[in-house]
Scaffold this active site. Structure first.
Site, PDB file in Angstrom:
ATOM      1  CG  ASN A 195      -5.696   5.483  -8.768  1.00 27.61           C
ATOM      2  OD1 ASN A 195      -6.915   5.007  -8.032  1.00 27.61           O
ATOM      3  ND2 ASN A 195      -4.549   6.304  -7.905  1.00 27.61           N
ATOM      4  CD  GLU A 196      -5.533   7.887  -3.943  1.00 22.46           C
ATOM      5  OE1 GLU A 196      -5.970   6.765  -3.719  1.00 22.46           O
ATOM      6  OE2 GLU A 196      -4.490   8.152  -4.324  1.00 22.46           O
ATOM      7  CE1 TYR A 339      -4.147   1.489   1.354  1.00 19.58           C
ATOM      8  CE2 TYR A 339      -4.777   3.247   0.694  1.00 19.58           C
ATOM      9  CZ  TYR A 339      -4.395   2.353   0.106  1.00 19.58           C
ATOM     10  OH  TYR A 339      -3.662   1.660  -0.571  1.00 19.58           O
ATOM     11  CD  GLU A 404      -5.354   2.514  -4.258  1.00 19.06           C
ATOM     12  OE1 GLU A 404      -4.073   3.012  -3.285  1.00 19.06           O
ATOM     13  OE2 GLU A 404      -5.289   2.914  -5.335  1.00 19.06           O
ATOM     14  CD  GLU A 458       3.049   1.617  -1.910  1.00 20.05           C
ATOM     15  OE1 GLU A 458       2.068   2.928  -2.126  1.00 20.05           O
ATOM     16  OE2 GLU A 458       2.597   0.579  -2.079  1.00 20.05           O
TER      17      GLU A 458
END
Length: 508
Positions: A195-196, A339, A404, A458
């Site tokens: 992830n990322e 986002y 996401e 988060e």
């Protein structure tokens, strides 16, 4: 904002997108999930460290994020020892997903729970937990979409040889990934290797604001050591090689038998020029190459982007011919976490300075866009359209999963649960409209996951922002869940309802 800023002089492309969105908004009531392609997957996601809890239970050992948070470096001193406690509430959470009508749940496996020391012995309790979670999902007709590595590197490997900074990471990660394929692949048909990987090297090894807190002056301060000019590129290189190694093992030994797909998930910020100046336009193109092209170019073409080769020079690791062959095409889909947009200006005057990091190499300076406007993310859904258009034109229109996308607000007043989060429904609808338009225009996007199913820890804000479709009462020992209005809105859409008209929004 300066004269000539994009807010005053939008590009023709953005004007077209805005007009199309306005037309779509007038017809928003006609848009349902059935307008998306057959087989399109709608879901929601979380990650292990962020919601699982049970940090020291049943054999789990610390990750680098446990160490980081327990040393007090997380905002507000937040830790994730309990968080949403999904470890003890997974059946309740699967029932929430089922009631909502989700097709799929994206979650990650905690490496330090499954293999606590990073290599060697498998933890039977960890194996049992993930088998139970996967079985519960399947029993309710929900697809498990599983991320193998989502930032939570076992602290044991960090202590032993420096973690991802060492090439030894590649072998240990590959062995861990194979444990996942072997034990869960009969039921898991959608795998994400990492992830990322295009942001972990920056946060952890350039700015040093995330574990393992490595950086060098003036790009970061108060670090435990490091070199911001070289280490981010080395870490990204090892993550890329680890990804390719895991995909190679999966394709050689498991894919034909298990019938699954495997890919990688990138952070997908979109970079836009702050003004109409030629230099700023060039800066935005460069930054998208440094951000998305850093991984997409090797995955599609077998080497890093030429602009990175020319500007980073010898500090950018070489990709050997054999590695290039293994990396090229090592995906069945690309995951994108999107986002917001970030506006950038050229700062190429600094490019020749002796002290250089990732952003100096890119020659950009951020100047607005990304992040929160008062309490919520700024609404720029056209940026998702631009990202998908970019992937289509530059990288051969790969299959894409939006892994996401979501909006957050501040924590509720203690003792008060706020069910009304229409801002989140409006945010999601705006992006779904753009996504639908992008698919109509040829984007090969095949799924969309809301971030997130639950409130949780988060990485950038601790518990300071809440992304959940479902609220978690962190003051309650039982971590009581409450369904927010956005969950009901999403459920209505997933069950065939029409998207309700949203509040008018400004695209810039």
């Amino acid at each position: 904002m300066a004269a000539g800023a994009r807010a005053l002089v939008p590009s023709p492309f953005i004007v077209v997108v805005f007009l199309l969105l306005a037309a779509a908004a007038r017809d928003a009531s006609a848009l349902t999930r059935h307008d998306f392609p057959e087989g399109f997957v709608f879901g929601a996601g979380t990650s292990a460290f962020q919601v699982e809890g049970a940090a020291a239970e049943d054999g789990r050992k610390p990750s680098i994020w446990d160490t980081f948070t327990h040393q007090g470096y997380s905002p507000g001193g937040a830790i994730a020892d309990v968080s949403a406690d999904q470890y003890h509430h997974y059946k309740e959470d699967v029932k929430l997903m089922y009631d909502m009508g989700l097709d799929a749940y994206r979650f990650s496996i905690a490496w330090p729970r499954l293999i606590p020391d990073g290599r060697g012995e498998i933890n039977p309790k960890g194996l049992e937990y993930y088998n139970n979670l996967i079985d519960e999902l399947i029993m309710h007709g929900i697809q498990p979409h599983v991320t193998i590595y989502h930032f939570d590197l076992p602290q044991a490997l960090q202590d032993e040889y420096g973690g991802i900074l060492s090439p030894r990471f590649i072998e240990d990660y590959t062995a861990y990934a194979e444990v996942c394929f072997k034990n869960f692949g009969d039921r898991v048909k959608h795998w994400v290797t990492v992830n990322e990987p295009n942001i972990e090297p920056i946060g952890g090894y350039d700015a040093g604001v995330q574990p393992p807190r490595r950086c060098s002056y003036p790009f970061g301060t108060n670090c435990t050591g490091g070199d911001s000019s070289t280490e981010p590129y080395i870490v990204a290189h090892h993550l890329l090689l680890a990804h390719a190694s895991a995909v190679s093992i999966y394709r050689q030994k498991y894919q034909a038998i298990q019938g699954g797909q495997i890919g990688i998930t990138l952070l997908g910020w979109w970079y836009e020029p702050y003004t109409d100046a030629v230099a700023d336009a060039a800066a935005a193109i460069r930054m998208n190459e440094f951000h998305i092209g850093w991984f997409m170019n090797p995955l599609v073409h077998g080497d890093y982007p030429p602009v990175m080769r020319s500007r980073v020079g010898a500090r950018l690791p070489s990709i050997t011919a054999s590695d290039s062959e293994k990396i090229r095409g090592s995906f069945d889909f690309i995951g994108i976490n999107h986002y917001f947009v970030i506006f950038v200006q050229s700062s190429d005057a600094n490019h020749d300075q002796k002290l250089r990091d990732y952003y100096v190499d890119a020659g950009v300076q951020e100047n607005g866009g990304g992040g929160f406007d008062k309490e919520h993310y700024q609404l720029h859904p056209w940026a998702l359209g631009k990202m998908l258009h970019h992937l289509k034109l530059k990288y051969g229109n790969p299959p894409v999963m939006i892994h996401e996308n979501g909006d957050a607000d501040s924590p509720e007043t203690p003792g008060k649960i706020d069910y009304d989060d229409d801002f989140r429904s409006d945010f999601l609808q705006s992006y779904l409209e753009v996504l639908h338009l992008s698919i109509r225009n040829g984007s090969n996007t095949r799924g969309y996951f809301v971030w997130s199913l639950l409130d949780g820890f988060e990485f950038l804000s601790g518990y300071g922002n809440r992304f959940g479709l479902c609220c978690v009462d962190f003051t309650a020992p039982a971590r009581t869940r409450y369904v927010r209005s956005s969950a009901r809105w999403y459920s209505d859409f997933l069950n065939g309802g029409e998207l309700r008209p949203v509040k008018p929004f400004v695209a810039l």
